[in-house]
Design a protein around this motif. Sequence first.
Motif, mmCIF file in Angstrom:
data_model
loop_
_atom_site.group_PDB
_atom_site.id
_atom_site.type_symbol
_atom_site.label_atom_id
_atom_site.label_comp_id
_atom_site.label_asym_id
_atom_site.label_seq_id
_atom_site.Cartn_x
_atom_site.Cartn_y
_atom_site.Cartn_z
ATOM 1 N N UNK A 154 -5.754 10.894 16.358
ATOM 2 C CA UNK A 154 -5.642 9.482 16.727
ATOM 3 C C UNK A 154 -4.497 8.835 15.951
ATOM 4 N N UNK A 155 -3.631 8.104 16.661
ATOM 5 C CA UNK A 155 -2.528 7.408 16.000
ATOM 6 C C UNK A 155 -3.041 6.099 15.400
ATOM 7 N N UNK A 156 -2.623 5.835 14.166
ATOM 8 C CA UNK A 156 -3.076 4.637 13.465
ATOM 9 C C UNK A 156 -1.958 4.118 12.571
ATOM 10 N N UNK A 157 -2.188 2.966 11.962
ATOM 11 C CA UNK A 157 -1.288 2.417 10.956
ATOM 12 C C UNK A 157 -2.074 2.287 9.656
ATOM 13 N N UNK A 158 -1.364 2.147 8.535
ATOM 14 C CA UNK A 158 -2.059 2.096 7.247
ATOM 15 C C UNK A 158 -1.384 1.118 6.300
ATOM 16 N N UNK A 159 -2.204 0.533 5.446
ATOM 17 C CA UNK A 159 -1.735 -0.379 4.394
ATOM 18 C C UNK A 159 -2.319 0.108 3.074
ATOM 19 N N UNK A 160 -1.440 0.362 2.092
ATOM 20 C CA UNK A 160 -1.860 0.932 0.808
ATOM 21 C C UNK A 160 -1.507 -0.021 -0.338
ATOM 22 N N UNK A 161 -2.413 -0.175 -1.270
ATOM 23 C CA UNK A 161 -2.157 -0.938 -2.497
ATOM 24 C C UNK A 161 -2.579 -0.078 -3.684
ATOM 25 N N UNK A 162 -1.633 0.199 -4.584
ATOM 26 C CA UNK A 162 -1.927 0.992 -5.784
ATOM 27 C C UNK A 162 -1.567 0.158 -7.014
ATOM 28 N N UNK A 163 -2.355 0.265 -8.061
ATOM 29 C CA UNK A 163 -2.098 -0.488 -9.284
ATOM 30 C C UNK A 163 -1.883 0.443 -10.464
ATOM 31 N N UNK A 164 -1.075 -0.040 -11.423
ATOM 32 C CA UNK A 164 -0.762 0.731 -12.631
ATOM 33 C C UNK A 164 -0.312 2.138 -12.269
ATOM 34 N N UNK A 222 -9.296 6.332 -7.004
ATOM 35 C CA UNK A 222 -8.991 5.739 -8.307
ATOM 36 C C UNK A 222 -8.871 6.815 -9.387
ATOM 37 N N UNK A 223 -7.974 6.545 -10.357
ATOM 38 C CA UNK A 223 -7.792 7.420 -11.520
ATOM 39 C C UNK A 223 -7.445 8.861 -11.150
ATOM 40 N N UNK A 233 -4.204 3.779 -11.662
ATOM 41 C CA UNK A 233 -5.470 3.100 -11.950
ATOM 42 C C UNK A 233 -6.338 2.979 -10.698
ATOM 43 N N UNK A 234 -5.804 2.341 -9.660
ATOM 44 C CA UNK A 234 -6.560 2.202 -8.412
ATOM 45 C C UNK A 234 -5.660 2.523 -7.224
ATOM 46 N N UNK A 250 5.493 2.229 -19.131
ATOM 47 C CA UNK A 250 5.133 3.529 -18.583
ATOM 48 C C UNK A 250 4.723 3.556 -17.129
ATOM 49 N N UNK A 251 4.762 2.413 -16.442
ATOM 50 C CA UNK A 251 4.357 2.433 -15.034
ATOM 51 C C UNK A 251 4.685 1.140 -14.318
#
Length: 281
Positions: A113-123, A263-264, A133-134, A96-97
């Motif tokens: 302001x210009x910036x960069x981003x790093x994303x981590x998502x779980x489940x 989260x959630x 989940x997160x 399911x995911x």
Amino acid sequence: MADTNQEPTVELVLDNDSKPRGSNAKRRRGRKGWWIAGGIIAVILIVGVILVETAGRAAAETFVRDEIATSLGIDSTDGVAVDLGSGSLVLQAITGGIDVVTVDLDRVEVNGLEASAHIVATEVPLLPSAPLETFSMEVSIPNKEINKIASTLSGLELDSIELQDSAIRVSTIFQLLFIRIPVALDLVPIAAGDSIAFEPQSVLLGDQQISVADLRENALVSGLAGNLLSSQKFCVASSMPAALTIDSVAVEGSDLVIQLSADNIALGGDQWQQYGVCPEQ
């Protein structure tokens, strides 16, 4: 006397377990045919799974990229890189995911302001209506962009701004009666709701470092210093979906790094569509 004119006869006796050679050959050919057919079917199944995996991965990456861009108000998906990990998406889809999704964005805007981003998502669920989940997001604002918010860092006009160790060091000229005194001030960034607060930590007068806490206790100095010793805030609500919470802010190398989380919460939920409002600077 035997009749010599009788033609000799030969009797051929077959054992009950014996089988003609033609039957064995036919059966061997039959077995060989099944092996070939089985091999072809196996190849088709393997290729089919690979195609499903490839197509599914491409579709999932496109979906995640589009959802992230939409949620964060990014006009284009250019510069948005999505990594769905090395595991089989087919097996993950059955549950399911997707286990882990990593997204890198070359450019995001934080209240001008210009910036960069790093994303981590779980489940991460396949349906945008289901909660993940997160969700953690790290936004990095380079030193050159911090100069744009000089008026936010202090109530006084600043001569220079630089990121140093764990603080933002600003320098200015402090007017004490008829005396102009060069002053450097170390500001520590902290999370303050939907804003970033810059808390004065220490003042440098030449080579002498004085604690802001000690200066605030001196009524005369505190009154003269005014906004120099007060905490200033930089609002980011207009660039931050309501789903996100600022967990921490810190100076790391030449960047101001903001750590956020959600989260959630479903990516397709209203909290990702709603943004706050910042007062005009």
